[in-house]
Write an enzyme that holds these catalytic residues in place. Structure first.
Site: not given
Ligand code: LMR
Length: 393
Positions: A127, A208, A243
């Protein structure tokens, strides 16, 4: 003091919200930030959340502080949803946190207090905000192989080999399900092999769990957490309700720590609460009480499971729809990984230049890595979207 400062770069994901909003083209498509959207392209409050909120307004009689750990009933329900009976709860603690990000941030401070020189190993890719969030808190991060960008598969052997190189005591950040950004999760056998390496190398899993219920089911999506919990002495789990309850802006999550024994669990609990006090003092209440009302009421819980299954089903359908539309328009290209991936995201598998081209010429927005939010696809925009993608290939 501020005159020598330079503006910070736009956020790779959140920056797209404003870019898309300011685009006047009516046919624009938003595949950027990870929020669920209905077939009408909306992100409504879940019906079950509305019901629980009404109950909350009618019955809540105080907004006095409840402490650094938040609502005990919320914490107990979330702990059960995550771990079920995989581990003796006398080794486990859960606190309420301001969303998954708040939970990750508290965990980062806790890790620094416990083992300042530890490295946190993160999947390559992970992420986009994991690295600034955890690195910004002071942790040292290193990547382990995860995704093959050419073949669109998980590099499980390379991942296991990478983890075997980590020194004992290091931390491994894992995505419980719906890997963000790739949408590809290890199989149950892969998870068993990953857990074996973690045990053999004496690593600490840091999971996570931001999408429980978005891949297969609430229980199946907890397989990795529950399997690891049965094997390892210590583990960290960050949960998010953004989510699966659609409570994005209310900031609802938990941080759970599994410790080797009850005495160590109690020490960690006092440290975690102390960390919270030094960062945000107490967590926001509203969304957590809503989740607690839902999880504590069998009727509301059943209604929530139905709404969650609907969201999951829509994501699956949109994957198939886009893959089929691309097959027709670009038969020489293989987009079948779109339907092999699960949850909210996957990579389209195009270059940053093609991503830019899509944005500039077609008003189609996605993260530079070509990560797309599947929920942004609708029956109404899929043909335009597939035409646009085919045009930039
Ligand atoms: C994403 O990955 O788009 C979501 O988890 C929102 C974020 O905070 O990045």
């Amino acid at each position: 003091m501020f005159e020598s400062m330079q503006p910070a770069p736009a956020d790779a994901i959140l920056g797209l919200i404003a870019e898309h909003r300011n685009d006047p083209r009516p046919q624009k498509v938003d595949l950027g930030v990870g929020v669920f959207r209905t077939a009408a392209g909306e992100t409504p409050v879940l019906d079950v959340v509305k019901t629980a909120e009404q109950r909350l307004v009618d019955t809540q009689d105080s907004k006095a502080y409840i402490g650094t750990a938040g609502d005990p009933s919320f914490n107990a329900e979330m702990q059960q949803l995550t771990f079920a009976d995989s581990v003796d709860e006398s080794r486990l603690m859960t606190i309420q946190a301001p969303g998954g990000s708040g939970s990750l941030r508290v965990a980062a401070s806790l890790i620094l207090r416990a083992r300042e020189d530890a490295t946190v190993w993160v999947s390559e890719p992970t992420w986009a905000n994991h690295i600034p969030l955890l690195g910004g808190a002071g942790l040292t991060l290193k990547p382990y192989p995860y995704y093959d960008t050419d073949k669109h598969v998980i590099r499980i052997d390379a991942m296991l080999e990478g983890l075997r190189q980590a020194p004992a005591g290091d931390i491994v950040l894992l995505h419980a399900c719906c890997h963000n950004p790739s949408g590809l999760d290890p199989s149950e056998d892969d998870w068993r092999a990953i857990a074996d390496v973690i045990v053999e190398r004496e690593l600490v899993p840091f999971v996570d769990m931001a999408y429980q219920g978005f891949a297969t089911s609430l229980n199946d999506d907890a397989f990795a957490v529950r399997h690891l919990a049965g094997l390892v002495p210590e583990m960290i789990v960050a949960n998010s309700c953004s989510k699966n309850f659609g409570l994005y802006r209310d900031r609802v999550g938990t941080l759970s720590i599994l410790a080797a024994d009850t005495a160590s669990r109690d020490t960690v609990y006092s440290q975690v609460n102390n960390v919270v006090r030094t960062i945000y003092s107490v967590p926001p209440d509203h969304g957590a009480v809503v989740v607690s009302l839902i999880l504590n009421d069998p009727e509301l819980k059943a209604a929530w499971r139905i709404e969650l299954a609907e969201m999951r089903g829509r994501l699956r359908e949109m994957r198939v729809l886009l893959n089929d539309a691309l097959k027709e328009r670009a038969p020489d290209h293989d987009f079948s990984h779109l339907v092999r991936a699960v949850g909210m995201f996957c990579f389209l598998g195009i270059s940053p230049e093609q991503v830019m081209h899509l944005k500039k010429d077609f008003g189609v927005y996605m993260v530079d890595s070509s990560r797309i939010n599947i929920a942004g696809i609708t029956a109404g925009n899929v043909n335009y979207l597939a035409d646009s993608i085919a045009a930039v290939l």
